[in-house]
Design an enzyme around this catalytic site. Structure first.
Site, PDB file in Angstrom:
ATOM      1  N   LYS A  75      -1.109  -0.247  -2.247  1.00  0.00           N
ATOM      2  CA  LYS A  75       0.085   0.255  -1.568  1.00  0.00           C
ATOM      3  C   LYS A  75       1.070   0.761  -2.618  1.00  0.00           C
ATOM      4  O   LYS A  75       1.229   0.154  -3.678  1.00  0.00           O
ATOM      5  CB  LYS A  75       0.679  -0.902  -0.764  1.00  0.00           C
ATOM      6  N   SER A 151       3.416  -2.120   7.601  1.00  0.00           N
ATOM      7  CA  SER A 151       3.740  -0.990   6.738  1.00  0.00           C
ATOM      8  C   SER A 151       2.630  -0.621   5.754  1.00  0.00           C
ATOM      9  O   SER A 151       2.702   0.403   5.096  1.00  0.00           O
ATOM     10  CB  SER A 151       5.017  -1.288   5.955  1.00  0.00           C
ATOM     11  N   SER A 175       3.042  -6.881   7.858  1.00  0.00           N
ATOM     12  CA  SER A 175       2.637  -5.582   7.339  1.00  0.00           C
ATOM     13  C   SER A 175       1.238  -5.526   6.737  1.00  0.00           C
ATOM     14  O   SER A 175       0.751  -4.449   6.439  1.00  0.00           O
ATOM     15  CB  SER A 175       3.654  -5.090   6.304  1.00  0.00           C
TER      16      SER A 175
END
Length: 455
Positions: A75, A151, A175
Site C-alpha cells: 500500500k 482503504s 481497511s
C-alpha cells in the site's frame, strides 16, 4: 503455483529462477493493471536487479531467505526508499522520496521477497472503497463494475487478480478486512502493536495496524512470522517475544472454544453474509453463541476517535489547502476537527470499559466468528442501498462489523468464502490479544476442509 510459499520452494529447488518469476509478475501487471488500477508505481528496474541478486545467492549456495524471489507490493503509505510516500494524497506527491524502507518492507526484502511496486488506496486511508479522486478507482477483479473495498483496495485486488501473491496493507477501522472480504482473499490484522508501523504514514495512531493479504493460510503465517519483532522506531510496537505461528499451523484444534457472535453481529447484514458465517460454523461443529456487549457504542466511539485523530494530523493542510484533498476525505476530516474534546475523552474512557468487557467474554471462548462485511462488493459510485426495508449509506456501512474489533486492537483474520456464480464474502476469526496462532490454526483446518479458499 500462485501462493508465496510454493513459489519460494520452487525457486530454492531451481525449478524456476527468481528473475523468471519477477518478469512474469511484471508482465501480468503490464497486461492487467490498466483496467484494475491496483498500482500507483511499478519498481521494475530494482525488482529485476533484486531478483537477479537472489539467483546469484542461490547459485553460490547461500541462504536466499524464506520468501526467496517471491514478488510483493505494498500500500502506498509504506515508505519505499527512492519513492515518494503518497498515502493516496495529491498533497503528499510534493514530498521528497523516502530515504529508507519501512520496517515491514525491509523485513520482507531481507527474507528474499522482491518488491515490484506500490498500491492504490483511499486518500490518507480514510475510506472503505478505494475510489480515489487523485489516482483513480481500483476495480474488483471479480467484476470491474464493483469496488475493491478500502482503504487497502489496491492491496486486496492485486492478490485477488493474481498480479502478486502477497501484499501489505493497513487497518484502522477495517481497511484490511473489508477489501479482503470483497475481493475474496485472506486479510490479516494482528493485535495492535504486534507489528511495527515504522515508516508507515498514519491515519489514527491509536488504531492503526499493518498486516498482510495472501492466497493461503500458510502464506499469512509466514509473512506474520517474518514481520514480528520489537522495533524502537515504533513506540507502540510490543516487546513481547516472537511467537512463530507457522510451526503451530496444523496442531489439533479440539481444545479451542469457538462461538458465533450474536446480537449486533446478526443485525444489518444480508442473509447471504450471515449464511457465510453459518457455513464456517457448521464446518467446525460450532453451536455456541456469544454476545459482545455494546458493540454499537464501540463503533460510534471508533468514529469519534479516528475522525478526531485524523483531523488533528492534517489540520494545517485542511486550513491552507482544502481544495487539494479528495472532497469526501476533506469533509470527514473537517467534521472530525469540530468534534468537542469532551466527546473524544468520553470515547476513550468508554474504550477502556469496552476492552475490559470483551476480556471477560474471552474467558469463556477462544475464537469468535462474525461476518466481515454486511454485503458483497457494491457498485463503484453507489451511495445508498436498501437493507431490511431501510435505505442506508453504503460506504460507512461496510465497516459495520470490523470497527468494534479494531477499536480495542483485537487480532482478526478475514477468511475468503467463495460462492459459485456469486461474489465472495468474508468471515472474521476473532481472538483475544496476541492469540494469532489460534486464529491461524482454525483457518488452516477450514482451508484443508475446502470451506475457505481464494478460488
Amino acid at each position: 503455483m500462485n501462493d508465496a510459499v510454493s513459489i519460494a520452494k520452487a525457486i530454492r529447488k531451481g525449478e524456476v529462477t527468481a528473475l523468471e518469476v519477477t518478469q512474469a509478475a511484471l508482465a501480468r501487471i503490464a497486461a492487467q493493471d490498466a483496467e484494475l488500477n491496483c498500482f500507483t508505481a511499478v519498481t521494475e528496474e530494482t525488482a529485476l536487479a533484486d531478483a537477479a541478486r537472489i539467483d546469484r545467492e542461490i547459485a553460490a549456495g547461500n541462504e536466499p531467505g524464506l520468501l526467496a524471489g517471491v514478488p510483493f507490493a505494498v500500500k502506498n503509505l509504506f515508505d519505499v526508499a527512492g519513492l515518494t510516500t503518497l498515502a493516496g494524497a495529491k498533497i503528499n506527491a510534493e514530498n521528497p522520496p523516502a530515504s529508507a524502507d519501512a520496517t515491514a518492507v525491509a523485513k520482507l526484502k531481507q527474507a528474499g521477497a522482491v518488491l515490484v511496486g506500490t498500491l492504490n488506496m483511499d486518500e490518507y486511508a480514510y475510506g472503505f472503497v478505494t475510489e480515489n479522486s487523485h489516482y483513480g478507482v481500483t476495480r474488483n477483479p471479480h467484476d470491474l463494475q464493483l469496488v475493491a473495498g478500502g482503504s487497502s483496495g489496491g492491496s486486496a485486488a492485486a492478490v485477488a487478480a493474481g498480479l502478486v501473491p502477497l501484499t501489505l496493507g493497513s487497518d484502522t477501522n477495517g481497511s484490511i478486512r473489508v477489501p479482503a472480504a470483497l475481493c475474496g482473499v485472506y486479510g490479516f490484522k494482528p493485535t495492535y502493536g504486534r507489528l511495527s508501523r515504522a515508516g508507515v504514514a498514519l491515519f489514527s495512531s491509536s488504531f492503526d495496524h499493518i498486516g498482510p493479504f495472501a492466497r493461503s493460510v500458510a502464506d499469512i503465517a509466514t509473512i506474520f512470522d517474518i514481520l514480528q519483532g520489537e522495533d524502537d522506531r515504533d513506540p507502540i510496537c510490543t516487546k513481547r517475544p516472537v511467537n512463530l505461528t507457522l510451526p503451530q499451523l496444523h496442531q489439533d484444534i479440539s481444545h479451542i472454544r469457538i462461538a458465533v457472535a450474536d446480537d449486533y453481529f446478526q443485525k444489518g447484514a444480508t442473509l447471504e453474509a450471515l449464511a457465510a458465517v453459518q457455513q464456517v460454523a457448521d464446518a467446525l461443529n460450532v453451536t455456541n453463541y456469544v454476545t459482545l456487549p455494546e458493540a454499537h457504542r464501540a463503533r460510534a466511539a471508533a468514529f469519534v476517535i479516528t475522525a478526531s485523530e485524523g483531523a488533528n494530523l492534517h489540520l494545517d493542510k485542511l486550513r491552507t489547502r482544502p481544495q487539494d484533498f479528495d472532497p469526501a476525505t476533506r469533509d470527514r476530516f473537517l467534521a472530525g476537527a469540530l468534534i468537542p474534546s469532551s466527546w473524544y475523552i468520553q470515547a476513550q474512557r468508554f474504550r477502556r470499559w469496552y476492552r475490559d468487557r470483551i476480556s471477560e467474554v474471552f474467558q469463556n471462548v477462544d475464537i469468535i466468528l462474525a461476518p466481515t462485511t454486511p454485503i458483497p462488493a457494491p457498485l463503484i459510485g453507489q451511495q445508498t442501498m436498501i437493507l431490511d426495508g431501510e435505505e442506508i449509506l453504503v460506504r460507512p456501512h461496510l465497516g459495520l462489523f470490523t470497527q468494534p474489533l479494531s477499536f480495542i486492537g483485537l487480532p482478526v483474520l478475514s477468511l475468503p468464502i467463495q460462492r459459485p456464480n456469486n461474489l465472495p464474502l468474508g468471515v472474521q476469526l476473532i481472538a483475544a490479544p496476541y492469540n494469532e496462532a489460534l486464529i491461524l490454526q482454525v483457518a488452516a483446518i477450514l482451508e484443508a476442509k475446502g470451506v475457505v479458499s481464494c478460488g
